[in-house]
Scaffold this motif. Structure first.
Motif, PDB file in Angstrom:
ATOM      1  N   HIS A 160      -6.325  37.088  90.801  1.00 38.01           N
ATOM      2  CA  HIS A 160      -7.066  37.442  91.489  1.00 38.01           C
ATOM      3  C   HIS A 160      -6.904  37.886  93.098  1.00 38.01           C
ATOM      4  O   HIS A 160      -7.615  37.486  94.314  1.00 38.01           O
ATOM      5  CB  HIS A 160      -8.404  36.419  91.639  1.00 38.01           C
ATOM      6  CG  HIS A 160      -8.799  35.816  90.380  1.00 38.01           C
ATOM      7  ND1 HIS A 160      -9.988  35.352  89.938  1.00 38.01           N
ATOM      8  CD2 HIS A 160      -7.740  36.539  89.435  1.00 38.01           C
ATOM      9  CE1 HIS A 160     -10.449  34.722  88.656  1.00 38.01           C
ATOM     10  NE2 HIS A 160      -8.958  35.699  88.310  1.00 38.01           N
ATOM     11  N   ASN A 161      -5.732  38.556  93.322  1.00 42.14           N
ATOM     12  CA  ASN A 161      -4.976  38.793  94.397  1.00 42.14           C
ATOM     13  C   ASN A 161      -5.674  40.625  94.758  1.00 42.14           C
ATOM     14  O   ASN A 161      -5.868  40.868  95.814  1.00 42.14           O
ATOM     15  CB  ASN A 161      -3.769  39.145  94.785  1.00 42.14           C
ATOM     16  CG  ASN A 161      -3.173  37.651  94.321  1.00 42.14           C
ATOM     17  OD1 ASN A 161      -3.930  36.687  94.923  1.00 42.14           O
ATOM     18  ND2 ASN A 161      -2.694  37.527  93.846  1.00 42.14           N
ATOM     19  N   GLY A 162      -6.518  41.302  94.079  1.00 39.93           N
ATOM     20  CA  GLY A 162      -7.182  42.131  94.601  1.00 39.93           C
ATOM     21  C   GLY A 162      -5.756  42.528  94.421  1.00 39.93           C
ATOM     22  O   GLY A 162      -5.223  42.959  93.711  1.00 39.93           O
ATOM     23  N   GLY A 163      -5.730  43.600  95.546  1.00 40.47           N
ATOM     24  CA  GLY A 163      -4.254  44.099  95.765  1.00 40.47           C
ATOM     25  C   GLY A 163      -4.308  46.057  95.971  1.00 40.47           C
ATOM     26  O   GLY A 163      -3.403  46.253  96.859  1.00 40.47           O
ATOM     27  N   ASP A 164      -4.776  46.279  96.030  1.00 37.30           N
ATOM     28  CA  ASP A 164      -5.580  47.812  96.238  1.00 37.30           C
ATOM     29  C   ASP A 164      -5.894  48.215  97.135  1.00 37.30           C
ATOM     30  O   ASP A 164      -5.910  47.279  97.908  1.00 37.30           O
ATOM     31  CB  ASP A 164      -6.031  48.384  95.015  1.00 37.30           C
ATOM     32  CG  ASP A 164      -5.377  49.568  94.718  1.00 37.30           C
ATOM     33  OD1 ASP A 164      -4.557  49.998  94.710  1.00 37.30           O
ATOM     34  OD2 ASP A 164      -6.106  50.372  93.264  1.00 37.30           O
ATOM     35  N   LEU A 165      -5.759  49.653  97.578  1.00 43.19           N
ATOM     36  CA  LEU A 165      -5.942  49.824  99.030  1.00 43.19           C
ATOM     37  C   LEU A 165      -5.983  51.368  98.951  1.00 43.19           C
ATOM     38  O   LEU A 165      -4.264  52.100  98.701  1.00 43.19           O
ATOM     39  CB  LEU A 165      -4.638  49.631 100.417  1.00 43.19           C
ATOM     40  CG  LEU A 165      -3.687  49.663 100.796  1.00 43.19           C
ATOM     41  CD1 LEU A 165      -3.135  49.543 101.982  1.00 43.19           C
ATOM     42  CD2 LEU A 165      -2.543  49.704  99.957  1.00 43.19           C
ATOM     43  N   HIS A 166      -6.624  52.442  99.464  1.00 43.28           N
ATOM     44  CA  HIS A 166      -6.546  53.800  99.503  1.00 43.28           C
ATOM     45  C   HIS A 166      -7.819  53.697 100.811  1.00 43.28           C
ATOM     46  O   HIS A 166      -8.467  53.449 101.262  1.00 43.28           O
ATOM     47  CB  HIS A 166      -7.241  54.401  98.587  1.00 43.28           C
ATOM     48  CG  HIS A 166      -7.020  53.957  97.282  1.00 43.28           C
ATOM     49  ND1 HIS A 166      -5.892  54.460  96.610  1.00 43.28           N
ATOM     50  CD2 HIS A 166      -7.497  53.298  96.152  1.00 43.28           C
ATOM     51  CE1 HIS A 166      -5.979  54.424  94.639  1.00 43.28           C
ATOM     52  NE2 HIS A 166      -6.531  53.146  94.964  1.00 43.28           N
ATOM     53  N   PHE A 167      -6.951  55.238 101.205  1.00 41.85           N
ATOM     54  CA  PHE A 167      -7.825  56.043 102.527  1.00 41.85           C
ATOM     55  C   PHE A 167      -9.426  56.771 102.132  1.00 41.85           C
ATOM     56  O   PHE A 167      -9.394  57.522 100.626  1.00 41.85           O
ATOM     57  CB  PHE A 167      -6.950  56.669 103.199  1.00 41.85           C
ATOM     58  CG  PHE A 167      -6.437  56.234 104.655  1.00 41.85           C
ATOM     59  CD1 PHE A 167      -6.400  55.109 105.501  1.00 41.85           C
ATOM     60  CD2 PHE A 167      -5.029  55.740 103.735  1.00 41.85           C
ATOM     61  CE1 PHE A 167      -5.673  54.490 106.377  1.00 41.85           C
ATOM     62  CE2 PHE A 167      -4.304  54.711 104.956  1.00 41.85           C
ATOM     63  CZ  PHE A 167      -4.444  54.959 106.375  1.00 41.85           C
ATOM     64  N   GLY A 168     -10.406  56.675 102.397  1.00 37.68           N
ATOM     65  CA  GLY A 168     -11.675  57.481 101.980  1.00 37.68           C
ATOM     66  C   GLY A 168     -11.394  58.434 103.032  1.00 37.68           C
ATOM     67  O   GLY A 168     -10.991  58.747 103.226  1.00 37.68           O
ATOM     68  N   ALA A 169     -12.290  59.305 102.423  1.00 33.87           N
ATOM     69  CA  ALA A 169     -12.591  60.944 102.818  1.00 33.87           C
ATOM     70  C   ALA A 169     -12.973  60.458 104.816  1.00 33.87           C
ATOM     71  O   ALA A 169     -13.401  61.850 105.291  1.00 33.87           O
ATOM     72  CB  ALA A 169     -12.983  61.857 102.378  1.00 33.87           C
ATOM     73  N   ASP A 170     -13.527  59.443 105.069  1.00 32.22           N
ATOM     74  CA  ASP A 170     -13.820  59.129 106.063  1.00 32.22           C
ATOM     75  C   ASP A 170     -13.256  58.965 107.032  1.00 32.22           C
ATOM     76  O   ASP A 170     -13.410  58.496 107.960  1.00 32.22           O
ATOM     77  CB  ASP A 170     -14.678  58.096 105.872  1.00 32.22           C
ATOM     78  CG  ASP A 170     -14.599  56.903 105.670  1.00 32.22           C
ATOM     79  OD1 ASP A 170     -13.184  56.601 105.279  1.00 32.22           O
ATOM     80  OD2 ASP A 170     -15.701  56.104 104.931  1.00 32.22           O
ATOM     81  N   GLY A 171     -11.739  58.658 106.574  1.00 33.62           N
ATOM     82  CA  GLY A 171     -10.329  58.704 106.858  1.00 33.62           C
ATOM     83  C   GLY A 171     -10.657  56.564 107.419  1.00 33.62           C
ATOM     84  O   GLY A 171      -9.930  56.054 107.899  1.00 33.62           O
ATOM     85  N   PHE A 172     -10.725  55.642 107.160  1.00 31.46           N
ATOM     86  CA  PHE A 172     -10.858  55.069 106.846  1.00 31.46           C
ATOM     87  C   PHE A 172     -10.220  54.210 105.872  1.00 31.46           C
ATOM     88  O   PHE A 172      -9.809  54.676 104.735  1.00 31.46           O
ATOM     89  CB  PHE A 172     -12.677  54.097 107.305  1.00 31.46           C
ATOM     90  CG  PHE A 172     -12.798  54.105 108.239  1.00 31.46           C
ATOM     91  CD1 PHE A 172     -12.677  54.619 109.587  1.00 31.46           C
ATOM     92  CD2 PHE A 172     -14.704  54.877 108.250  1.00 31.46           C
ATOM     93  CE1 PHE A 172     -13.193  54.946 110.518  1.00 31.46           C
ATOM     94  CE2 PHE A 172     -14.982  54.869 108.913  1.00 31.46           C
ATOM     95  CZ  PHE A 172     -14.516  55.028 110.337  1.00 31.46           C
ATOM     96  N   LEU A 173      -9.963  52.652 106.060  1.00 31.52           N
ATOM     97  CA  LEU A 173      -8.664  52.118 104.879  1.00 31.52           C
ATOM     98  C   LEU A 173      -9.732  51.124 103.741  1.00 31.52           C
ATOM     99  O   LEU A 173     -10.250  50.282 105.095  1.00 31.52           O
ATOM    100  CB  LEU A 173      -7.608  51.909 105.863  1.00 31.52           C
ATOM    101  CG  LEU A 173      -6.695  50.740 104.227  1.00 31.52           C
ATOM    102  CD1 LEU A 173      -5.759  51.362 103.820  1.00 31.52           C
ATOM    103  CD2 LEU A 173      -5.827  49.798 105.107  1.00 31.52           C
ATOM    104  N   TYR A 174      -9.374  50.859 102.919  1.00 31.18           N
ATOM    105  CA  TYR A 174     -10.456  50.321 102.129  1.00 31.18           C
ATOM    106  C   TYR A 174      -9.475  49.159 101.288  1.00 31.18           C
ATOM    107  O   TYR A 174      -8.994  50.070 100.445  1.00 31.18           O
ATOM    108  CB  TYR A 174     -11.410  51.240 101.298  1.00 31.18           C
ATOM    109  CG  TYR A 174     -12.481  51.464 101.237  1.00 31.18           C
ATOM    110  CD1 TYR A 174     -14.030  51.420 101.278  1.00 31.18           C
ATOM    111  CD2 TYR A 174     -12.349  52.746 102.457  1.00 31.18           C
ATOM    112  CE1 TYR A 174     -14.515  52.672 101.833  1.00 31.18           C
ATOM    113  CE2 TYR A 174     -12.488  53.819 102.784  1.00 31.18           C
ATOM    114  CZ  TYR A 174     -14.317  53.769 102.494  1.00 31.18           C
ATOM    115  OH  TYR A 174     -14.993  54.256 102.958  1.00 31.18           O
TER     116      TYR A 174
END
Length: 444
Positions: A160-174
């Motif tokens: 249960h590490n999750g582990g994905d990451l993406h930039f949103g259109a707002d420029g912030f990293l999720y």
């Protein structure tokens, strides 16, 4: 010949798969296939990503710590990057995101399980967000010496590490984080938005971090601004090493800004294991495949602009009550869920298709890790959630399966969708009859 089967009852059974706003049935091309792109020699490819730099390159991330570039129909011989990561349980190199200005600054971000030379489980490997840049002399090779640790999340188990990451259109990293791994969320990590110990008391958040043994950001989607720093961070920057400047800052509209005893990085909470999520490249809606526990898997859709959400774990699993819960404690219902029947066990996905196959436009595409089935979902006014989904079949009752257990999805610069198999291959969704432009598969 592949086609969509009639919707199956385990996912909000509806009578037809409907296109958004049209009220007419939407189907996929009869010749839809999953094409092995020929990226041989990979070990557990887990993510497919493409930078917005005009190069046409596609980057394939392997769980073991290597990133390869696929270009003009072949893997480049030299890895883009190879690093050491912990791989116990579900640990590994789990995610890659390119900075929105990657074409000019060369920065990219990884989510990984920190390598411990002695052991990856005692102490448990941290889940870390790292920044790298490409080398000065070769854009196809990253500079290992450029590594900078951005954010660290303490963990309690190797799953249960999750582990994905993406930039949103707002420029912030999720960044997605799982609930730490223990079954039934006994410690309440997914709900608590401040420090918690592994004390089997889900109701007790703490007043402070207990000598570095607390856990704060498990079971969440984090949101940070990596285009700035925080010179004098408060203790509420829970992913930063206490006493040091932070290599990120908090967006001013994060929900915990201005409150006390809350981690400011947290954006969405109440998740079990958001192993894969994505942003709709058309409208920036967030799509989360949250892995269930004993009975239900779910797809969550967070529309752009709807703000922070509680996704409900562990009072509910999918849209159903969990354990002894009498009320689902969430602000946003899953749009889809399906049961652990027919060998299904764990959702992988997914993406809302926006590529060159016009008939797939707007469909949610995801898969199940154990059964290897592929599912398609769309809005449906007749279902309880407003959405329905159906299994991909080659003939009635005969599922089209990913050749090996699917562990990731991704898009290239053209919007083509890929699914990765744990056995080592990467597959692209292709259709000759449904392709809307000649070079939409990346070849010229």
């Amino acid at each position: 010949m592949n086609r969509l089967a009639a919707p199956f009852a385990l996912i909000f059974g509806a009578l037809a798969l409907l296109s958004a706003g049209s009220g007419t049935a939407q189907t996929v091309p009869a010749d839809l296939t999953m094409t092995d792109i020929g990226a041989a020699g990979l070990s557990a490819p887990i993510a497919v990503r493409s930078p917005n730099d005009g190069s046409g390159r596609t980057f394939i991330v392997t769980r073991g710590g290597t990133i390869r570039i696929w270009q003009n129909g072949a893997l480049l011989p030299t890895p883009f990057l190879a690093i050491s990561v912990c791989q116990s349980g579900e640990q590994g190199l789990l995610g890659l995101a390119f900075h929105p200005q990657f074409a000019t600054n060369g920065k990219f971000y990884l989510q990984l399980s920190r390598f411990n030379a002695a052991s990856c489980t005692s102490p448990m490997a941290d889940q870390v967000t790292m920044e790298y840049t490409v080398s000065v002399g070769d854009p196809n090779v990253a500079d290992p010496a450029s590594a900078r640790e951005i954010l660290t999340v303490k963990d309690v188990a190797s799953n249960h590490n999750g582990g994905d990451l993406h930039f949103g259109a707002d420029g912030f990293l999720y960044i997605s984080m799982g609930d730490g791994g223990p079954q039934n969320n006994p410690h309440g990590f997914a709900e608590c938005q401040w420090w918690k110990t592994a004390n089997n008391n889900p109701a007790s958040c703490l007043s402070s971090n207990p000598a570095g043994t607390g856990f704060a950001m498990l079971g969440k989607i984090l949101r940070i601004d990596i285009n700035g720093t925080t010179s004098s961070p408060s203790t509420e920057l829970c992913g930063n090493t206490a006493g040091n400047p932070a290599r990120y800052r908090i967006p001013v509209d994060n929900p915990n800004v201005g409150t006390s005893s809350t981690c400011d990085e947290i954006y969405h909470y109440g998740l079990r294991n958001p192993f894969r999520f994505s942003f709709d490249r058309s409208n920036n809606d967030m799509v989360i495949g949250d892995v269930g526990q004993g009975t239900w898997e779910e797809v969550d859709l967070i529309t752009n602009g709807s703000g922070p959400q509680n996704l409900g774990w562990s009072t509910c699993e999918g849209r159903q009550l969990f354990g002894s819960s009498t009320t689902c404690n969430f602000g946003l219902l899953p749009i889809l869920n399906y049961q652990h029947t027919g060998g299904r066990c764990s959702i992988t996905g997914g993406y809302r298709y926006r590529g060159p196959i016009t008939q797939l436009n707007g469909m949610f595409i995801f898969a199940d890790y154990c059964s290897r089935e592929v599912f398609f979902g769309l809005p449906d006014g007749g279902s309880p959630s407003g959405f329905s989904a159906t299994r991909w079949e080659s003939a009635p009752g005969v599922a089209v399966l990913v050749p090996s257990n699917p562990i990731g999805f991704g898009e290239d610069a053209f919007g083509n969708l890929y699914v990765t198999g744990q056995g080592g291959s990467v597959y692209r969704f292709d259709s000759v009859s449904g392709n809307s432009f000649l070079f939409g598969n990346g070849f010229e």
